[in-house]
Design a protein around this motif. Structure first.
Motif, mmCIF file in Angstrom:
data_model
loop_
_atom_site.group_PDB
_atom_site.id
_atom_site.type_symbol
_atom_site.label_atom_id
_atom_site.label_comp_id
_atom_site.label_asym_id
_atom_site.label_seq_id
_atom_site.Cartn_x
_atom_site.Cartn_y
_atom_site.Cartn_z
ATOM 1 N N ILE A 164 0.869 -1.180 0.000
ATOM 2 C CA ILE A 164 0.000 0.000 0.000
ATOM 3 C C ILE A 164 0.905 1.228 0.000
ATOM 4 O O ILE A 164 1.823 1.310 0.811
ATOM 5 N N VAL A 165 0.638 2.146 -0.906
ATOM 6 C CA VAL A 165 1.437 3.371 -0.941
ATOM 7 C C VAL A 165 0.726 4.463 -0.156
ATOM 8 O O VAL A 165 -0.456 4.751 -0.389
ATOM 9 N N TYR A 166 1.454 5.022 0.797
ATOM 10 C CA TYR A 166 0.975 6.150 1.593
ATOM 11 C C TYR A 166 1.469 7.411 0.893
ATOM 12 O O TYR A 166 2.678 7.589 0.717
ATOM 13 N N ALA A 167 0.540 8.257 0.470
ATOM 14 C CA ALA A 167 0.920 9.458 -0.286
ATOM 15 C C ALA A 167 0.426 10.713 0.431
ATOM 16 O O ALA A 167 -0.452 10.638 1.296
ATOM 17 N N ALA A 168 0.977 11.846 0.052
ATOM 18 C CA ALA A 168 0.563 13.123 0.645
ATOM 19 C C ALA A 168 -0.759 13.555 0.014
ATOM 20 O O ALA A 168 -0.916 13.471 -1.209
ATOM 21 N N LYS A 169 -1.699 14.020 0.859
ATOM 22 C CA LYS A 169 -2.996 14.473 0.338
ATOM 23 C C LYS A 169 -2.783 15.524 -0.735
ATOM 24 O O LYS A 169 -2.041 16.482 -0.526
ATOM 25 N N GLY A 170 -3.437 15.355 -1.859
ATOM 26 C CA GLY A 170 -3.274 16.294 -2.969
ATOM 27 C C GLY A 170 -2.503 15.654 -4.117
ATOM 28 O O GLY A 170 -2.721 15.983 -5.276
ATOM 29 N N TYR A 171 -1.575 14.707 -3.783
ATOM 30 C CA TYR A 171 -0.826 13.995 -4.821
ATOM 31 C C TYR A 171 -1.812 13.338 -5.794
ATOM 32 O O TYR A 171 -2.825 12.845 -5.335
ATOM 33 N N PRO A 172 -1.609 13.315 -7.091
ATOM 34 C CA PRO A 172 -0.426 13.719 -7.859
ATOM 35 C C PRO A 172 -0.371 15.201 -8.236
ATOM 36 O O PRO A 172 0.497 15.587 -9.002
ATOM 37 N N GLU A 173 -1.285 16.001 -7.697
ATOM 38 C CA GLU A 173 -1.198 17.448 -7.950
ATOM 39 C C GLU A 173 -0.427 18.072 -6.790
ATOM 40 O O GLU A 173 0.474 17.460 -6.274
ATOM 41 N N GLU A 174 -0.811 19.271 -6.376
ATOM 42 C CA GLU A 174 -0.112 19.976 -5.305
ATOM 43 C C GLU A 174 -0.307 19.286 -3.959
ATOM 44 O O GLU A 174 -1.394 18.802 -3.663
ATOM 45 N N TYR A 175 0.722 19.254 -3.143
ATOM 46 C CA TYR A 175 0.597 18.711 -1.789
ATOM 47 C C TYR A 175 1.558 19.439 -0.868
ATOM 48 O O TYR A 175 2.514 20.083 -1.308
ATOM 49 N N GLU A 176 1.266 19.321 0.433
ATOM 50 C CA GLU A 176 2.096 19.987 1.435
ATOM 51 C C GLU A 176 3.341 19.161 1.703
ATOM 52 O O GLU A 176 3.282 17.921 1.701
ATOM 53 N N LYS A 177 4.442 19.830 1.992
ATOM 54 C CA LYS A 177 5.676 19.126 2.351
ATOM 55 C C LYS A 177 5.985 19.369 3.814
ATOM 56 O O LYS A 177 5.426 20.268 4.433
ATOM 57 N N ASN A 178 6.901 18.576 4.352
ATOM 58 C CA ASN A 178 7.352 18.730 5.741
ATOM 59 C C ASN A 178 6.251 18.511 6.766
ATOM 60 O O ASN A 178 6.264 19.112 7.842
ATOM 61 N N THR A 179 5.272 17.687 6.468
ATOM 62 C CA THR A 179 4.262 17.340 7.466
ATOM 63 C C THR A 179 4.760 16.117 8.245
ATOM 64 O O THR A 179 5.471 15.264 7.700
ATOM 65 N N ILE A 180 4.375 16.054 9.529
ATOM 66 C CA ILE A 180 4.978 15.045 10.430
ATOM 67 C C ILE A 180 4.269 13.695 10.326
ATOM 68 O O ILE A 180 3.040 13.609 10.365
ATOM 69 N N ILE A 181 5.086 12.657 10.213
ATOM 70 C CA ILE A 181 4.582 11.273 10.118
ATOM 71 C C ILE A 181 4.993 10.549 11.389
ATOM 72 O O ILE A 181 6.189 10.484 11.712
ATOM 73 N N LYS A 182 4.014 10.001 12.104
ATOM 74 C CA LYS A 182 4.330 9.296 13.351
ATOM 75 C C LYS A 182 3.920 7.829 13.264
ATOM 76 O O LYS A 182 3.050 7.472 12.488
ATOM 77 N N GLY A 183 4.544 7.035 14.111
ATOM 78 C CA GLY A 183 4.083 5.660 14.292
ATOM 79 C C GLY A 183 4.644 4.635 13.336
ATOM 80 O O GLY A 183 4.218 3.478 13.367
ATOM 81 N N VAL A 184 5.600 5.010 12.507
ATOM 82 C CA VAL A 184 6.167 4.026 11.569
ATOM 83 C C VAL A 184 6.780 2.857 12.352
ATOM 84 O O VAL A 184 6.699 1.703 11.938
ATOM 85 N N GLU A 185 7.323 3.175 13.518
ATOM 86 C CA GLU A 185 7.968 2.132 14.336
ATOM 87 C C GLU A 185 6.941 1.149 14.907
ATOM 88 O O GLU A 185 7.306 0.055 15.346
ATOM 89 N N ASN A 186 5.661 1.480 14.864
ATOM 90 C CA ASN A 186 4.626 0.556 15.357
ATOM 91 C C ASN A 186 4.313 -0.557 14.367
ATOM 92 O O ASN A 186 3.638 -1.525 14.708
ATOM 93 N N VAL A 187 4.766 -0.388 13.148
ATOM 94 C CA VAL A 187 4.503 -1.413 12.126
ATOM 95 C C VAL A 187 5.435 -2.590 12.383
ATOM 96 O O VAL A 187 6.651 -2.454 12.304
ATOM 97 N N LYS A 188 4.834 -3.739 12.734
ATOM 98 C CA LYS A 188 5.661 -4.886 13.124
ATOM 99 C C LYS A 188 5.499 -6.073 12.170
ATOM 100 O O LYS A 188 6.381 -6.895 12.042
ATOM 101 N N ASN A 189 4.343 -6.166 11.538
ATOM 102 C CA ASN A 189 4.055 -7.350 10.711
ATOM 103 C C ASN A 189 4.135 -7.075 9.221
ATOM 104 O O ASN A 189 3.627 -7.833 8.405
ATOM 105 N N ALA A 190 4.739 -5.937 8.894
ATOM 106 C CA ALA A 190 4.895 -5.582 7.479
ATOM 107 C C ALA A 190 6.219 -4.845 7.332
ATOM 108 O O ALA A 190 6.807 -4.407 8.321
#
Ligand code: AMP
Ligand code: GLY
Length: 411
Positions: free
Chosen positions: A324-350
């Motif tokens: 599954i691809v997680y993309a920035a809202k607005g992609y493939p057009e304009e989207y905000e950059k430098n928004t904070i992503i949390k919880g990647v370390e919680n992914v254990k089974n993928a």
């Protein structure tokens, strides 16, 4: 071996993941890499198109093989440049990279090789193109000849759409030189399959299949993207189809190139339409796909370096992978950059493959549009799909989104 990977996306993260697992891999570098890749390879601050600097780095670090992820450096001749200086490259020469850089070149090779593909005519003149389109009728496909970052294709369902696309490319020069010549192609009906090859120039190995979700929205709606998710293997593939693709498409193409004095090596990606008349070529890419690689690599059970060197055929598990691809809202057009992503370390089974991420004051933030790929591998497509979605839900990124139907098969 000391290995340098060129590129910075999820595809390169997956390639680094496989290379790192190889007992033959001593030092692993990636130029320029990304935040996720930094955990398994040393990042090198060199642009993929700075060939002189790459050669310098390879000499300093005693690099034995360079693996090239994206098409741009290949099309610009990185493999020729490095090999002339004695550095081994897993990737095609500039001449071979025309398979992706020029659709007209590919059509010519296909014609001589007898590869089934859409009937096509090339045009530089808008009026002649329009006359032809009016004769043929819709649906019809209009393509810029050169590289247009995946945006140079218009599948026109109506005549008006087709005529507008011709004006955009040939009159308004929307894609500059890449659209100075266009292809008008017959519309092929069927289901798409991404089919991969890995070859050292002598041994030709199949390197897995995948289905890609190209549209941004659920149920295949909205504009085309680089790919919003994949599963591997493709559900429609069986031994018969595999043989048909090798016999009718891949082998004749490689043989015809060889007659031209072009030995293809590296990964080759055939974008296919599986039609009622059999498999037909949509296009070649001279690299792995993104996000296809993120679904294919986790199923690879043997050493990728052996595959690249032509020492062993790749072995893939019978399991299914869903990315599954997680993309920035607005992609493939304009989207905000430098928004904070949390919880990647919680992914254990993928597995989480990074693409457009960066670190900023200890936070993981997005830099690009397609940002993370979450890949689960399981016995069935349904199971892999459920795990991938359960795991993706553990990532907390309010400014991000993903399609909810990756792994759903649309007939
Ligand atoms: P490409 O950039 O060539 O991969 O084309 C983008 C997408 O347009 C493909 O993935 C197909 O979905 C679609 N497409 C391209 N060529 C054709 C064709 N001749 N018939 C139907 N669909 C096509
Ligand atoms: N996923 C399609 C591509 O890599 O071009």
């Amino acid at each position: 071996m000391n290995i340098l990977v060129i590129g910075s996306g999820g595809r390169e993260h997956a390639l680094c993941y496989a290379l790192k697992k190889s007992p033959q891999c001593k030092e692993l570098y990636c130029a320029p890499g990304n935040t996720g890749i930094a955990k398994i390879a040393e990042r090198v601050k060199i642009k993929p198109t700075d060939f002189d600097e790459i050669v310098e780095f390879c000499r300093q670090k005693h690099i034995n093989m360079v693996v090239v992820g994206p098409e741009a450096p290949l099309v610009a001749g990185i493999a020729d440049f490095l090999e002339e200086r004695g550095i081994m490259v897993f990737g095609p020469s500039k001449a071979a990279a025309q398979l992706e850089a020029s659709k007209a070149f590919t059509k010519e090779i296909c014609k001589r090789a007898g590869v089934p593909t859409a009937k096509a005519e090339t045009f530089k003149d808008a009026e002649k193109a329009k006359k032809y389109v009016r004769e043929q009728g819709a649906p019809i496909v209009i393509k810029a000849d050169g590289l247009a970052a995946g945006k140079g294709v218009v599948v026109a369902m109506s005549l008006d759409e087709a005529l507008a696309a011709i004006d955009e490319m040939l009159v308004d020069k929307k894609f500059g030189d890449a659209g100075a010549e266009i292809l008008v192609e017959e519309f092929m009906e069927g289901r798409e399959l991404s089919f991969f090859i890995a070859t050292n120039g002598e041994k030709v190995y199949r390197f897995g299949t995948a289905c890609d979700y190209k549209r941004v929205g659920d149920a295949n709606t909205g504009p085309n993207t680089g790919g919003m998710g994949t599963y591997s293997p493709g559900d429609m593939i069986d031994n018969d189809l595999r043989e048909q693709i090798m016999d009718q498409i891949i082998n004749p193409t490689l043989d015809t190139l060889r007659e031209e004095g072009i030995i293809y090596k590296g990964f080759l990606f055939a974008g296919l339409m599986i039609t009622s008349e059999g498999p037909k070529l949509i296009e070649y890419n001279v690299r792995m796909g993104d996000p296809e690689t993120q679904s294919i690599i986790p199923r690879l059970e043997n050493d990728i370096i052996d595959v690249m060197l032509g020492h062993a055929e790749p072995k893939f598990s019978d399991k299914t992978a869903v990315t599954i691809v997680y993309a920035a809202k607005g992609y493939p057009e304009e989207y905000e950059k430098n928004t904070i992503i949390k919880g990647v370390e919680n992914v254990k089974n993928a597995l989480v493959f990074h693409a457009g991420t960066a670190r900023k004051e200890k936070n993981l933030v997005n830099l690009g549009g397609r940002v993370l790929g979450v890949t689960a591998v399981a016995e069935t497509l349904e199971q892999a799909r459920k795990i991938a979605y359960d795991e993706a839900a553990k990532i907390n990124w309010p400014e991000g989104f993903y399609r909810k139907d990756i792994g759903v098969i649309y007939g």
